[in-house]
Motif scaffolding. Structure first.
Motif, PDB file in Angstrom:
ATOM      1  N   GLY A 138      58.081  36.453  49.866  1.00  0.00           N
ATOM      2  CA  GLY A 138      59.516  36.724  49.934  1.00  0.00           C
ATOM      3  C   GLY A 138      60.193  36.809  48.580  1.00  0.00           C
ATOM      4  N   LYS A 139      61.221  36.000  48.400  1.00  0.00           N
ATOM      5  CA  LYS A 139      62.009  36.059  47.171  1.00  0.00           C
ATOM      6  C   LYS A 139      61.227  35.562  45.946  1.00  0.00           C
ATOM      7  CE  LYS A 139      66.484  36.250  49.244  1.00  0.00           C
ATOM      8  NZ  LYS A 139      66.945  37.590  49.034  1.00  0.00           N
ATOM      9  N   ASP A 140      60.082  34.988  46.164  1.00  0.00           N
ATOM     10  CA  ASP A 140      59.220  34.554  45.059  1.00  0.00           C
ATOM     11  C   ASP A 140      58.121  35.569  44.758  1.00  0.00           C
ATOM     12  OD1 ASP A 140      60.592  32.074  44.811  1.00  0.00           O
ATOM     13  OD2 ASP A 140      59.414  31.258  46.461  1.00  0.00           O
ATOM     14  N   GLN A 141      58.199  36.749  45.372  1.00  0.00           N
ATOM     15  CA  GLN A 141      57.093  37.697  45.254  1.00  0.00           C
ATOM     16  C   GLN A 141      56.921  38.269  43.853  1.00  0.00           C
ATOM     17  OE1 GLN A 141      57.690  41.724  47.233  1.00  0.00           O
ATOM     18  NE2 GLN A 141      59.266  40.497  48.253  1.00  0.00           N
ATOM     19  N   PHE A 142      57.979  38.442  43.095  1.00  0.00           N
ATOM     20  CA  PHE A 142      57.814  39.061  41.778  1.00  0.00           C
ATOM     21  C   PHE A 142      56.992  38.165  40.850  1.00  0.00           C
ATOM     22  CE2 PHE A 142      59.048  39.945  37.389  1.00  0.00           C
ATOM     23  CZ  PHE A 142      58.765  41.293  37.328  1.00  0.00           C
ATOM     24  N   ILE A 143      57.368  36.903  40.704  1.00  0.00           N
ATOM     25  CA  ILE A 143      56.616  35.981  39.833  1.00  0.00           C
ATOM     26  C   ILE A 143      55.243  35.697  40.437  1.00  0.00           C
ATOM     27  CG2 ILE A 143      57.658  33.877  40.802  1.00  0.00           C
ATOM     28  CD1 ILE A 143      56.649  34.407  37.116  1.00  0.00           C
ATOM     29  N   SER A 144      55.157  35.677  41.767  1.00  0.00           N
ATOM     30  CA  SER A 144      53.867  35.434  42.417  1.00  0.00           C
ATOM     31  C   SER A 144      52.913  36.606  42.210  1.00  0.00           C
ATOM     32  CB  SER A 144      54.073  35.162  43.908  1.00  0.00           C
ATOM     33  OG  SER A 144      54.838  33.988  44.079  1.00  0.00           O
ATOM     34  N   MET A 145      53.458  37.825  42.214  1.00  0.00           N
ATOM     35  CA  MET A 145      52.626  39.002  41.946  1.00  0.00           C
ATOM     36  C   MET A 145      52.102  38.951  40.503  1.00  0.00           C
ATOM     37  SD  MET A 145      53.637  43.038  42.501  1.00  0.00           S
ATOM     38  CE  MET A 145      54.795  42.553  43.751  1.00  0.00           C
ATOM     39  N   ALA A 146      52.971  38.566  39.576  1.00  0.00           N
ATOM     40  CA  ALA A 146      52.544  38.433  38.180  1.00  0.00           C
ATOM     41  C   ALA A 146      51.494  37.328  38.053  1.00  0.00           C
ATOM     42  CB  ALA A 146      53.744  38.147  37.287  1.00  0.00           C
ATOM     43  N   ALA A 147      51.727  36.202  38.722  1.00  0.00           N
ATOM     44  CA  ALA A 147      50.771  35.086  38.671  1.00  0.00           C
ATOM     45  C   ALA A 147      49.423  35.508  39.243  1.00  0.00           C
ATOM     46  CB  ALA A 147      51.325  33.892  39.438  1.00  0.00           C
ATOM     47  N   THR A 148      49.451  36.221  40.351  1.00  0.00           N
ATOM     48  CA  THR A 148      48.209  36.677  40.979  1.00  0.00           C
ATOM     49  C   THR A 148      47.466  37.634  40.053  1.00  0.00           C
ATOM     50  OG1 THR A 148      49.088  36.312  43.205  1.00  0.00           O
ATOM     51  CG2 THR A 148      47.259  37.887  43.001  1.00  0.00           C
ATOM     52  N   SER A 149      48.201  38.513  39.396  1.00  0.00           N
ATOM     53  CA  SER A 149      47.569  39.449  38.452  1.00  0.00           C
ATOM     54  C   SER A 149      46.924  38.705  37.288  1.00  0.00           C
ATOM     55  CB  SER A 149      48.605  40.443  37.925  1.00  0.00           C
ATOM     56  OG  SER A 149      49.113  41.221  38.991  1.00  0.00           O
ATOM     57  N   TRP A 150      47.661  37.750  36.704  1.00  0.00           N
ATOM     58  CA  TRP A 150      47.099  36.945  35.606  1.00  0.00           C
ATOM     59  C   TRP A 150      45.886  36.149  36.097  1.00  0.00           C
ATOM     60  CZ3 TRP A 150      47.681  37.427  30.643  1.00  0.00           C
ATOM     61  CH2 TRP A 150      48.881  37.881  30.087  1.00  0.00           C
ATOM     62  N   ALA A 151      45.971  35.598  37.307  1.00  0.00           N
ATOM     63  CA  ALA A 151      44.873  34.779  37.836  1.00  0.00           C
ATOM     64  C   ALA A 151      43.609  35.617  38.009  1.00  0.00           C
ATOM     65  CB  ALA A 151      45.282  34.143  39.164  1.00  0.00           C
ATOM     66  N   ILE A 152      43.765  36.818  38.536  1.00  0.00           N
ATOM     67  CA  ILE A 152      42.607  37.704  38.694  1.00  0.00           C
ATOM     68  C   ILE A 152      42.013  38.040  37.328  1.00  0.00           C
ATOM     69  CG2 ILE A 152      41.906  40.028  39.416  1.00  0.00           C
ATOM     70  CD1 ILE A 152      43.995  39.657  41.742  1.00  0.00           C
ATOM     71  N   ALA A 153      42.874  38.320  36.355  1.00  0.00           N
ATOM     72  CA  ALA A 153      42.383  38.611  34.999  1.00  0.00           C
ATOM     73  C   ALA A 153      41.633  37.410  34.426  1.00  0.00           C
ATOM     74  CB  ALA A 153      43.546  39.006  34.091  1.00  0.00           C
ATOM     75  N   ALA A 154      42.172  36.208  34.622  1.00  0.00           N
ATOM     76  CA  ALA A 154      41.525  34.996  34.096  1.00  0.00           C
ATOM     77  C   ALA A 154      40.157  34.786  34.733  1.00  0.00           C
ATOM     78  CB  ALA A 154      42.420  33.773  34.332  1.00  0.00           C
ATOM     79  N   LEU A 155      40.078  34.948  36.039  1.00  0.00           N
ATOM     80  CA  LEU A 155      38.799  34.743  36.732  1.00  0.00           C
ATOM     81  C   LEU A 155      37.799  35.846  36.369  1.00  0.00           C
ATOM     82  CD1 LEU A 155      40.157  33.551  40.183  1.00  0.00           C
ATOM     83  CD2 LEU A 155      39.117  32.151  38.385  1.00  0.00           C
ATOM     84  N   CYS A 156      38.261  37.075  36.235  1.00  0.00           N
ATOM     85  CA  CYS A 156      37.363  38.172  35.823  1.00  0.00           C
ATOM     86  C   CYS A 156      36.850  37.942  34.400  1.00  0.00           C
ATOM     87  CB  CYS A 156      38.077  39.512  35.900  1.00  0.00           C
ATOM     88  SG  CYS A 156      38.309  40.103  37.596  1.00  0.00           S
ATOM     89  N   ASP A 157      37.745  37.523  33.502  1.00  0.00           N
ATOM     90  CA  ASP A 157      37.314  37.234  32.130  1.00  0.00           C
ATOM     91  C   ASP A 157      36.259  36.126  32.115  1.00  0.00           C
ATOM     92  OD1 ASP A 157      39.070  39.125  31.135  1.00  0.00           O
ATOM     93  OD2 ASP A 157      40.393  37.679  30.140  1.00  0.00           O
ATOM     94  N   ALA A 158      36.503  35.077  32.882  1.00  0.00           N
ATOM     95  CA  ALA A 158      35.557  33.951  32.923  1.00  0.00           C
ATOM     96  C   ALA A 158      34.214  34.393  33.498  1.00  0.00           C
ATOM     97  CB  ALA A 158      36.144  32.804  33.737  1.00  0.00           C
ATOM     98  N   GLN A 159      34.261  35.200  34.546  1.00  0.00           N
ATOM     99  CA  GLN A 159      33.029  35.695  35.153  1.00  0.00           C
ATOM    100  C   GLN A 159      32.270  36.597  34.183  1.00  0.00           C
ATOM    101  OE1 GLN A 159      31.797  34.752  38.029  1.00  0.00           O
ATOM    102  NE2 GLN A 159      30.013  36.075  37.897  1.00  0.00           N
ATOM    103  N   SER A 160      32.993  37.467  33.524  1.00  0.00           N
ATOM    104  CA  SER A 160      32.384  38.375  32.554  1.00  0.00           C
ATOM    105  C   SER A 160      31.751  37.591  31.398  1.00  0.00           C
ATOM    106  CB  SER A 160      33.445  39.340  32.015  1.00  0.00           C
ATOM    107  OG  SER A 160      32.915  40.151  31.023  1.00  0.00           O
ATOM    108  N   ALA A 161      32.453  36.579  30.923  1.00  0.00           N
ATOM    109  CA  ALA A 161      31.924  35.753  29.824  1.00  0.00           C
ATOM    110  C   ALA A 161      30.686  34.997  30.271  1.00  0.00           C
ATOM    111  CB  ALA A 161      32.991  34.781  29.334  1.00  0.00           C
ATOM    112  N   ALA A 162      30.651  34.559  31.519  1.00  0.00           N
ATOM    113  CA  ALA A 162      29.504  33.805  32.026  1.00  0.00           C
ATOM    114  C   ALA A 162      28.265  34.689  32.098  1.00  0.00           C
ATOM    115  CB  ALA A 162      29.815  33.226  33.392  1.00  0.00           C
ATOM    116  N   LYS A 163      28.460  35.990  32.305  1.00  0.00           N
ATOM    117  CA  LYS A 163      27.332  36.907  32.429  1.00  0.00           C
ATOM    118  C   LYS A 163      26.824  37.415  31.086  1.00  0.00           C
ATOM    119  CE  LYS A 163      28.326  38.701  37.001  1.00  0.00           C
ATOM    120  NZ  LYS A 163      28.666  39.887  37.779  1.00  0.00           N
ATOM    121  N   SER A 164      27.676  37.346  30.035  1.00  0.00           N
ATOM    122  CA  SER A 164      27.219  37.874  28.750  1.00  0.00           C
ATOM    123  C   SER A 164      26.290  36.900  28.053  1.00  0.00           C
ATOM    124  CB  SER A 164      28.368  38.234  27.814  1.00  0.00           C
ATOM    125  OG  SER A 164      29.564  37.741  28.149  1.00  0.00           O
ATOM    126  N   PRO A 165      25.330  37.480  27.323  1.00  0.00           N
ATOM    127  CA  PRO A 165      24.344  36.619  26.653  1.00  0.00           C
ATOM    128  C   PRO A 165      24.937  35.853  25.501  1.00  0.00           C
ATOM    129  CG  PRO A 165      23.893  38.968  26.253  1.00  0.00           C
ATOM    130  CD  PRO A 165      25.099  38.871  27.127  1.00  0.00           C
TER     131      PRO A 165
END
Length: 165
Positions: A138-165
């Protein structure tokens, strides 16, 4: 990106920018100010020692639950936690090996809702007509959308780093 004639002025302006970033402290208690100052310092090519000090300052704002909050007197939230993790990991990749980084990831994962999103309660005072985008919260969707985007980026970065030698 200037012309050949503009390079001297552009270089001088970039150096003034670096000096301002090095010499201007982030607002006390404002995690977002710390995050984006650190990111700007990296993009501007500030020296490694200044980057390290700024990253250490951001790390010191981590809460005991592993997360960060937008303002220090608030509980940890997904927006602050994820943006801190993304910027720390990209500016100082070695921080991804630290216990505090993994505590941050764990805190972030614990904040995820069953629908896959992260909800953050808005602190802003409405000044525009509410628009329903279809994103949850609802009215919290704008900051929540930004938070979700940052969270996905953080988890993808962590996953990518875990896979690199």
């Amino acid at each position: 990106f200037g012309t050949a004639e503009q390079q001297r002025r552009a270089t001088a302006k970039l150096e003034r920018c670096r000096a301002w970033l090095r010499d201007t402290a982030p607002r006390a208690g404002d995690v977002e100010d710390h995050v984006f100052r650190l990111w700007a310092m990296k993009l501007a090519g500030v020296d490694e020692e200044s980057l390290r000090r700024s990253a250490d300052q951001l790390k010191q704002l981590q809460h005991s639950d592993g997360g960060w909050s937008q303002l220090l007197d608030q509980p940890s939230d997904a927006y602050a936690t994820a943006s801190a993790l993304v910027v720390l990991g990209r500016v100082q990749p070695s921080s991804r090996l630290e216990f505090s980084y993994h505590r941050g990831l764990a805190a972030l994962r614990s904040m995820q809702l069953s629908d896959g999103t992260w909800k953050v309660v808005s602190r802003s005072k409405p000044f525009q007509t509410y628009f329903e985008s279809g994103f949850p919260h609802g009215k919290d969707q704008f900051i929540s959308m930004a938070a979700t985007s940052w969270a996905i980026a953080a988890l993808c970065d962590a996953q990518s780093a875990a896979k690199s030698p």
